[in-house]
Each structure stands twice: as structure tokens, then as C-alpha cells.
Enzyme design. Structure first.
Site, PDB file in Angstrom:
ATOM      1  N   LYS A 159       0.838  -1.201   0.000  1.00  0.00           N
ATOM      2  CA  LYS A 159       0.000   0.000   0.000  1.00  0.00           C
ATOM      3  C   LYS A 159       0.872   1.249   0.000  1.00  0.00           C
ATOM      4  CE  LYS A 159      -3.926  -2.006   2.482  1.00  0.00           C
ATOM      5  NZ  LYS A 159      -4.968  -1.762   3.505  1.00  0.00           N
ATOM      6  N   GLY A 166      -8.535   3.030  -2.359  1.00  0.00           N
ATOM      7  CA  GLY A 166      -8.306   1.928  -3.294  1.00  0.00           C
ATOM      8  C   GLY A 166      -7.220   2.151  -4.337  1.00  0.00           C
ATOM      9  N   LYS A 202      -0.695  -7.987   5.880  1.00  0.00           N
ATOM     10  CA  LYS A 202      -1.240  -9.287   5.505  1.00  0.00           C
ATOM     11  C   LYS A 202      -2.475  -9.010   4.656  1.00  0.00           C
ATOM     12  CE  LYS A 202      -1.967 -13.866   6.541  1.00  0.00           C
ATOM     13  NZ  LYS A 202      -1.151 -14.281   5.360  1.00  0.00           N
ATOM     14  N   HIS A 209     -16.557  -4.837   4.451  1.00  0.00           N
ATOM     15  CA  HIS A 209     -16.138  -3.470   4.768  1.00  0.00           C
ATOM     16  C   HIS A 209     -17.156  -2.892   5.740  1.00  0.00           C
ATOM     17  CE1 HIS A 209     -15.036   0.831   3.272  1.00  0.00           C
ATOM     18  NE2 HIS A 209     -15.254   0.772   4.560  1.00  0.00           N
ATOM     19  N   GLU A 276     -12.691   3.085   9.130  1.00  0.00           N
ATOM     20  CA  GLU A 276     -12.939   1.979   8.194  1.00  0.00           C
ATOM     21  C   GLU A 276     -12.259   0.721   8.698  1.00  0.00           C
ATOM     22  OE1 GLU A 276     -13.027   4.190   3.836  1.00  0.00           O
ATOM     23  OE2 GLU A 276     -11.762   2.438   4.141  1.00  0.00           O
ATOM     24  N   GLU A 288      -8.294   2.501   7.463  1.00  0.00           N
ATOM     25  CA  GLU A 288      -7.979   3.930   7.415  1.00  0.00           C
ATOM     26  C   GLU A 288      -9.113   4.745   8.003  1.00  0.00           C
ATOM     27  OE1 GLU A 288      -8.696   5.163   2.862  1.00  0.00           O
ATOM     28  OE2 GLU A 288      -7.269   3.536   3.105  1.00  0.00           O
ATOM     29  N   ARG A 292     -13.999  13.092   6.983  1.00  0.00           N
ATOM     30  CA  ARG A 292     -15.015  13.948   6.338  1.00  0.00           C
ATOM     31  C   ARG A 292     -16.387  13.346   6.576  1.00  0.00           C
ATOM     32  NH1 ARG A 292     -13.088  10.212   2.562  1.00  0.00           N
ATOM     33  NH2 ARG A 292     -14.775   8.876   1.867  1.00  0.00           N
TER      34      ARG A 292
HETATM   35  C1  MV4 Z   1      -6.985  -4.197   2.223  1.00  0.00           C
HETATM   36  C2  MV4 Z   1      -7.654  -5.292   1.629  1.00  0.00           C
HETATM   37  C3  MV4 Z   1      -7.252  -6.556   1.988  1.00  0.00           C
HETATM   38  N1  MV4 Z   1      -6.258  -6.737   2.875  1.00  0.00           N
HETATM   39  N2  MV4 Z   1      -5.987  -4.425   3.106  1.00  0.00           N
HETATM   40  C4  MV4 Z   1      -9.120  -0.819  -0.383  1.00  0.00           C
HETATM   41  C5  MV4 Z   1      -9.324   0.617  -0.135  1.00  0.00           C
HETATM   42  C6  MV4 Z   1      -8.494   0.978   1.027  1.00  0.00           C
HETATM   43  N3  MV4 Z   1      -9.297   1.744   1.913  1.00  0.00           N
HETATM   44  C7  MV4 Z   1      -8.042  -0.298   1.625  1.00  0.00           C
HETATM   45  N4  MV4 Z   1      -8.501  -1.350   0.777  1.00  0.00           N
HETATM   46  C8  MV4 Z   1      -8.268  -2.648   1.029  1.00  0.00           C
HETATM   47  N5  MV4 Z   1      -7.295  -2.923   1.942  1.00  0.00           N
HETATM   48  C9  MV4 Z   1      -5.635  -5.673   3.413  1.00  0.00           C
HETATM   49  N6  MV4 Z   1      -4.642  -5.858   4.280  1.00  0.00           N
HETATM   50  C10 MV4 Z   1      -8.679  -5.026   0.716  1.00  0.00           C
HETATM   51  C11 MV4 Z   1      -8.976  -3.690   0.408  1.00  0.00           C
HETATM   52  C12 MV4 Z   1     -10.046  -3.490  -0.526  1.00  0.00           C
HETATM   53  C13 MV4 Z   1     -11.260  -2.922  -0.125  1.00  0.00           C
HETATM   54  C14 MV4 Z   1     -11.494  -2.492   1.172  1.00  0.00           C
HETATM   55  C15 MV4 Z   1     -12.685  -1.942   1.531  1.00  0.00           C
HETATM   56  C16 MV4 Z   1     -13.692  -1.802   0.588  1.00  0.00           C
HETATM   57  C17 MV4 Z   1     -13.508  -2.198  -0.687  1.00  0.00           C
HETATM   58  C18 MV4 Z   1     -12.289  -2.758  -1.074  1.00  0.00           C
HETATM   59  C19 MV4 Z   1     -12.088  -3.171  -2.389  1.00  0.00           C
HETATM   60  C20 MV4 Z   1     -10.912  -3.720  -2.755  1.00  0.00           C
HETATM   61  C21 MV4 Z   1      -9.878  -3.871  -1.830  1.00  0.00           C
END
Ligand code: MV4
Length: 447
Positions: A159, A166, A202, A209, A276, A288, A292
Site C-alpha cells: 500500500k 483503493g 497481511k 467493509h 474503516e 484507514e 469527512r
Molecule cells: C486491504 C484489503 C485486503 N487486505 N488491506 C481498499 C481501499 C483501502 N481503503 C483499503 N482497501 C483494502 N485494503 C488488506 N490488508 C482489501 C482492500 C479493498 C477494499 C477495502 C474496503 C472496501 C472495498 C475494497 C475493495 C478492494 C480492496
């Protein structure tokens, strides 16, 4: 008390903020681009100022124009809505230094939460559960990173520290793939955010979500307004959101909610905010913080009766929170469908003239929308034209109401995703509450 607010946004959220101002007896200033003169909030505002060309960089992201408009109209405060400048620490700092009130957290907190490693390490320190990973800037040496990744265990997710929403992320399954993945993600991040620093976690493969809504005042008080399940999304664009989330014990929501409110107080977080989380295997892991108001805030408003925008304004006016945690009641169930001007199959934007618009209504049906018959959807902004939100005693009741509302809605002249919503609401996975962040993609690829 704030007397005049400049609304630094457009569309449905600008109208939503205007309504909250009217309720509180606060004067309003609308700022708009040259294609947005016909928006209802511009006509209803006490004053309006054209701030530039349709391209967001020339108008809604144009900080000098917005500050000039605030000076010209003698506004006390600026509400940034969502998107655009809402999470910009730089904008908040300029607003503060020009002696206007930024309706949101301080620039100091915005800056900290905008750095995902700093945000995560702060949260860890406050006892918020986080995903195991490497929580510093990754060294350039691939072998060192591989060692760390093997300790955590593959697959991992790379990341960008200034990523979020995303962008600037990549899943890595094997140690052999790590070097290349780091190069690609770094280049992407440099290009998108001007900073290529990376960390990793990981990788969670089947999470939901789940997010927690909070409100915190300038006097050390914070409350949470429960959760929202936002798992049904495509390319990080949420499609349907609901509260309460199915199959999560209420005690768990209250526990994590309490942890979030405590974290706000320790962080000095003020205003409305969202934590989140990924929810997998029965536990929450922080990803995160959104500093807002969010698109999907109405589902929490219908469940709790709290007017989140009015609370943002009152907090910015230095008022103490008027409600205590134990006075918040979570009643019934609420669902939001985002109606977009887009092709329901290809998801391509469908801007243009809406020849006929008819909004749904009735008990427990809310519509937040800026469009009307004859309105021209410009191609320059996101394609959200309306949010339909329903509330009922039960989840099934809220789904039924939503189906009636979607059937009542008429949008002629452009394409919308209403037909997709009807299919999703009647799908087995939605009705049974069995879905993850991957479900919508899988559904779209199958059909
Ligand atoms: C992740 C994940 C899987 N594992 N972190 C996507 C947006 C950002 N806010 C963080 N995201 C993700 N982090 C780990 N360690 C999968 C996502 C993710 C996701 C998260 C929330 C809502 C939709 C998503 C769509 C794709 C990936």
C-alpha cells in the site's frame, strides 16, 4: 455561533449542507463552476459566486478562488462536503490561517490521518485493532522486504502511504513477485500522490467493509453512531450501504465503537469522522480513517435520528455534543442505493439531459438529490444523481420499501443503474446477507 457558511461543493451534498444551514438559521454562500449555475442549492443560497471553469482543478479544487469567495461574501466558515478538498490538510491550513472556520477536523489531524502509516501507528497506540504488517516505510532492498513479508506470511498487500480509496495498492502472492510489485506500486503512487513510499499488510481475501461513524466535539466528548456495511462496491465505488450490518453481534459493535470514540479523544479528532475496518473471521481490523462526512451518512441518520451535518456545524461552532452515548438509540434498519448516471452493464458514465425525473416517496423513504426534469448532468464530475434511503423496522422491510421506491423512480433521457439495484436487492446473496467486498465483482463477471 457560525452565522454564514460557504459551501465548497456541488450536487446533492451541497444541497444537504444548505438544508442543515437553513434548519440552524445560518446564511449560505454557494460557490459553483460555470456548468453548475442551475443546481438547486445555488438558486436557494443567500449568495452565490462563480469560481471557475467546469474542470474541478479550475473551480472546486481551486483554493485561491474559494478563499476569495469567502472573503468577498464575509463567510465565517467553509463546509467542504465530501471529495474535492474535504480531506486536504493544505486547504484546511489555508482556511484556518485566513481566519475562517474549516468545518471538519484540524489541519494537524488531517495531515496525520492522510499519512496511512502514521494513522495506523497512532490507532495501534490507542488500542484500535490493526492488520499485522510492516508499519514503516519499506526499505528499497527487496530481500529485506521479502524477509519481513515471510514473517507475516504471504499473500500480502502493498500500500502507498498516501494512498486510500483503493488507489496505490497491490496484492503479492509470492516472494518472487515482490520486487516487481514494489516497483510498479511505487511508480503508481509517485504519479498519483507525488510520494512513492510504501508499507505492507497481511492480505485479507474475503473481508466485509464495516465502518464506524463518530462525532467528537472540541471539549473532549465523543460518541459513535454505530456501523455501516459498505461491502457491496465495485472498483472502490460503493453501490449499496446499510445499517445495521447483518450477523455482527451488537456487543461487538458497541465494543469497537467505544474504542473509536476513545481514539478520537486521544487523537484530538473533532467533527464527524469514519473509522474503516475490514471484518473477517469475526474480528475488526482498522484500515484507514475518513476525515469527512461520507456519501452514505444518511443511513446512520435514519437509524439514530441524529442530523450529522447539523452536528458538524454545531461542533465547528464550539458547541458541546448535545447527546450522550447512552441516549443514542439504534432503531430498525436502513439501506441506501446510490443512483448513478451510468450504463448498468458497462458502468460507463451517461451524462446528458434528464428529460423526466420523478422521485419516489412515502413513509420511511428519503431521497437526497439535486436533479430535476430538464437538468443536464455534466460530464465533469462523479455520476451520482440521487441517493435513495429507506428505513423500516426490519431488514426485509427496508429492502421491500427500497424495491417499491426504485420501481416508482423515473429517470428518462440518460441511463442509470436502477436496474442493477433491483437485481442486487433480490439476489440470494443480498437477501441472505452473505456477501464480502468481492461479491459484486463476482456477480458482475458472472452475469
Ligand atoms: C486491504 C484489503 C485486503 N487486505 N488491506 C481498499 C481501499 C483501502 N481503503 C483499503 N482497501 C483494502 N485494503 C488488506 N490488508 C482489501 C482492500 C479493498 C477494499 C477495502 C474496503 C472496501 C472495498 C475494497 C475493495 C478492494 C480492496
Amino acid at each position: 455561533m457560525i452565522k454564514k457558511i460557504l459551501i465548497a461543493n456541488r450536487g446533492e451534498i451541497a444541497l444537504r449542507v444548505l438544508r442543515a444551514c437553513k434548519k440552524l438559521g445560518i446564511k449560505t454562500v454557494a460557490v459553483h463552476s460555470t456548468v453548475d449555475r442551475q443546481l438547486p442549492h445555488v438558486k436557494m443560497a443567500d449568495e452565490s459566486v462563480c469560481i471557475g471553469a467546469p474542470d474541478p482543478k479550475k473551480s472546486y479544487l481551486n483554493i485561491p478562488s474559494i478563499i476569495s469567495a469567502a472573503e468577498l461574501t464575509n463567510a465565517d466558515a467553509i463546509h467542504p462536503g465530501y471529495g474535492f478538498l474535504s480531506e486536504s490538510a493544505e486547504f484546511a491550513e489555508i482556511v484556518e490561517s485566513n481566519k475562517f472556520i474549516f468545518i471538519g477536523p484540524s489541519s494537524r489531524v488531517l495531515k496525520k490521518m492522510g499519512d496511512k502509516i502514521k494513522a495506523k501507528n497512532a490507532m495501534k497506540g490507542f488500542g484500535v485493532p490493526c492488520i499485522p504488517g510492516y508499519d514503516g516505510i519499506l526499505p528499497a532492498n527487496t530481500n529485506t522486504v521479502i524477509k519481513k513479508a515471510e514473517e507475516i506470511g504471504f499473500p500480502i498487500m502493498l500500500k502507498a502511504i498516501h494512498g486510500g480509496g483503493g488507489r496505490g495498492m497491490m496484492i503479492v502472492h509470492e516472494p518472487e513477485d515482490l520486487g516487481k510489485a514494489m516497483n510498479i506500486t511505487k511508480a503508481e503512487a509517485e504519479n498519483a500522490f507525488g510520494n512513492g513510499d510504501l508499507y505492507f499488510e497481511k492480505y485479507f481475501d474475503k473481508p466485509r467493509h464495516i465502518e464506524i461513524q463518530v462525532l467528537a466535539d472540541n471539549h473532549g466528548n465523543a460518541i459513535h453512531l454505530g456501523e455501516r456495511d459498505c461491502s457491496l462496491q465495485r472498483r472502490n465505488q460503493k453501490v449499496i450501504e446499510e445499517t445495521t450490518a447483518v450477523n455482527i453481534p451488537r456487543e461487538e459493535i458497541h465494543k469497537i465503537g467505544e474504542i473509536c470514540t476513545q481514539a478520537c479523544v486521544k487523537l484530538g479528532y473533532t467533527g464527524a469522522g469514519t473509522f474503516e475496518f475490514l471484518y473477517q473471521g469475526g474480528s475488526f481490523s482498522f484500515i484507514e480513517m475518513n476525515t469527512r462526512i461520507q456519501v452514505e451518512h444518511p443511513v446512520s441518520e435514519l437509524l439514530t435520528g441524529v442530523d450529522l451535518i447539523a452536528e458538524q456545524i454545531l461542533i465547528a461552532s464550539n458547541e458541546k455534543l448535545r447527546v450522550k452515548q447512552d441516549e443514542i438509540e439504534f432503531k430498525g434498519h436502513s439501506i441506501e442505493c446510490r443512483i448513478n448516471a451510468e450504463d448498468p452493464e458497462t458502468f460507463m458514465p451517461s451524462p446528458g439531459q434528464i428529460n423526466l425525473f420523478h422521485a419516489p416517496g412515502g413513509p420511511g423513504v428519503r431521497i437526497d438529490s439535486h436533479v430535476y426534469s430538464g437538468y443536464n448532468v455534466p460530464p465533469n464530475y462523479d455520476s451520482l444523481i440521487a441517493k435513495i434511503i429507506t428505513h423500516a423496522e426490519t431488514r426485509n422491510g427496508a429492502i421491500k420499501k427500497m424495491l417499491f421506491a426504485l420501481n416508482e423512480t423515473v429517470v428518462e433521457g440518460i441511463k442509470t443503474n436502477i436496474s442493477l439495484h433491483k437485481k442486487l436487492l433480490t439476489s440470494d446473496f443480498f437477501m441472505n446477507g452473505e456477501f464480502t467486498i468481492n461479491t459484486l465483482n463476482e456477480y458482475i463477471n458472472k452475469n
